[in-house]
Design a protein around this motif. Structure first.
Motif, PDB file in Angstrom:
ATOM      1  N   ASP A  59       0.876  -1.173   0.000  1.00 46.92           N
ATOM      2  CA  ASP A  59       0.000   0.000   0.000  1.00 46.92           C
ATOM      3  C   ASP A  59       0.910   1.219   0.000  1.00 46.92           C
ATOM      4  O   ASP A  59       1.587   1.502   0.990  1.00 46.92           O
ATOM      5  N   SER A  61       0.409   4.245   0.271  1.00 44.58           N
ATOM      6  CA  SER A  61       0.116   5.317   1.224  1.00 44.58           C
ATOM      7  C   SER A  61       0.735   5.017   2.585  1.00 44.58           C
ATOM      8  O   SER A  61       0.686   5.849   3.493  1.00 44.58           O
ATOM      9  N   GLU A 104      -4.562  13.113   2.225  1.00 46.24           N
ATOM     10  CA  GLU A 104      -3.200  12.776   2.626  1.00 46.24           C
ATOM     11  C   GLU A 104      -2.756  11.449   2.009  1.00 46.24           C
ATOM     12  O   GLU A 104      -1.598  11.308   1.587  1.00 46.24           O
ATOM     13  N   ALA A 105      -3.664  10.485   1.937  1.00 49.34           N
ATOM     14  CA  ALA A 105      -3.334   9.197   1.323  1.00 49.34           C
ATOM     15  C   ALA A 105      -3.018   9.374  -0.159  1.00 49.34           C
ATOM     16  O   ALA A 105      -2.062   8.781  -0.685  1.00 49.34           O
ATOM     17  N   ASP A 108       0.385  10.878  -0.530  1.00 46.47           N
ATOM     18  CA  ASP A 108       1.414   9.876  -0.278  1.00 46.47           C
ATOM     19  C   ASP A 108       1.624   8.963  -1.485  1.00 46.47           C
ATOM     20  O   ASP A 108       2.764   8.647  -1.852  1.00 46.47           O
ATOM     21  N   VAL A 109       0.522   8.531  -2.106  1.00 45.88           N
ATOM     22  CA  VAL A 109       0.618   7.600  -3.239  1.00 45.88           C
ATOM     23  C   VAL A 109       1.179   8.282  -4.472  1.00 45.88           C
ATOM     24  O   VAL A 109       2.066   7.747  -5.150  1.00 45.88           O
TER      25      VAL A 109
END
Length: 258
Positions: A59, A61, A104-105, A108-109
């Motif tokens: 993942d 994130s 935010e995720a 991050d990705v």
């Protein structure tokens, strides 16, 4: 033919990258969150193309998972010759009143993971004197359509800067900037695209083929299709007030109740 690592490999453009690279006899490291889909895909690729496909469930994130992928890129005993930073997501929400954790995720990705993995790949590749990094950006990078545009603008600018840094090292960096592509991306993001005309859509097979051809030529900005190259040129020279007006129009379509 060497090994390619593809993030977001279980669906969309990542899936098409996996198939085309396998057909070209590249071994693969397949990265995504869905272990079942990745394992099934790896088996299909190995059976159909006679290559080796490694599954790396992550993942992007999650910083710990990103570091595991970075460690794989740094493994000089099993070198990766092509990194495809493809993983991404559509949020279909406004920033004001939206879920900040989802924002935010996404950051991050589509930003942090691209930074970390590009550095890991570039350091290993430059030490060997060969390799390529392909970061999936978007024509949206030139528009003003929420945080997605901001993320992709960062990817485009970052990749250009990386290409400058990598000059004469034997390693290249390419930013892929497609427009709308027929994949699962919009469905998975619950994004209504029914109002978009048929001419706006590109075929995933053609986009990936064009991107890989540009990587082989060392092209820094890859924009598949004449129509999106034209749109990109217009967006670069248009007054930013006009670009922002287009962003407001798109938001009115996508969020008619607010």
């Amino acid at each position: 033919m060497g090994t390619a690592l593809v993030t977001g490999a279980s669906a969309g453009l990542g899936l098409e990258f996996a198939w085309q690279l396998a057909t070209a006899k590249h071994d693969l490291v397949l990265v995504a969150r869905d272990e079942e889909r990745l394992t099934r895909l790896a088996s299909q690729l190995e059976a159909a193309a006679g290559i080796r496909a490694e599954v790396l469930v992550a993942d992007l994130s999650d910083r710990v998972d990103v570091e595991r992928v970075a460690l794989r890129l740094r493994d000089d005993e099993r070198p990766v010759g092509l990194l495809v930073n493809n993983a991404g997501l559509g949020l279909n929400q406004r920033l004001v009143g939206g879920d900040i954790a989802r924002e935010e995720a996404a950051l991050d990705v589509m930003v942090r993971a691209v930074l970390v993995l590009s550095q890991a790949a570039a350091e290993s590749m430059t030490a060997r004197g060969r390799g390529a990094i392909l970061n999936v950006a978007s024509v949206a990078a030139l528009l003003a359509s929420g945080t997605y545009s901001a993320h992709k603008a960062w990817v485009r600018s970052f990749t250009e800067g990386l290409a400058v840094e990598l000059k004469d090292t034997g390693v290249t960096a390419t930013a892929l900037c497609p427009g709308f592509v027929h994949t699962e991306f919009h469905e998975r993001g619950a994004i209504d695209v029914s109002s978009y005309p048929a001419i706006a859509w590109l075929n995933a097979e053609n986009v990936v083929a064009a991107a890989l051809a540009d990587v082989r030529r060392g092209v820094v900005i890859s924009t598949p299709s004449v129509r999106y190259r034209t749109i990109s040129a217009l967006a670069r020279i248009a007054p930013r007030s006009a670009v922002r007006a287009v962003g407001r129009y798109r938001k009115a379509i996508e969020h008619p109740d607010g």
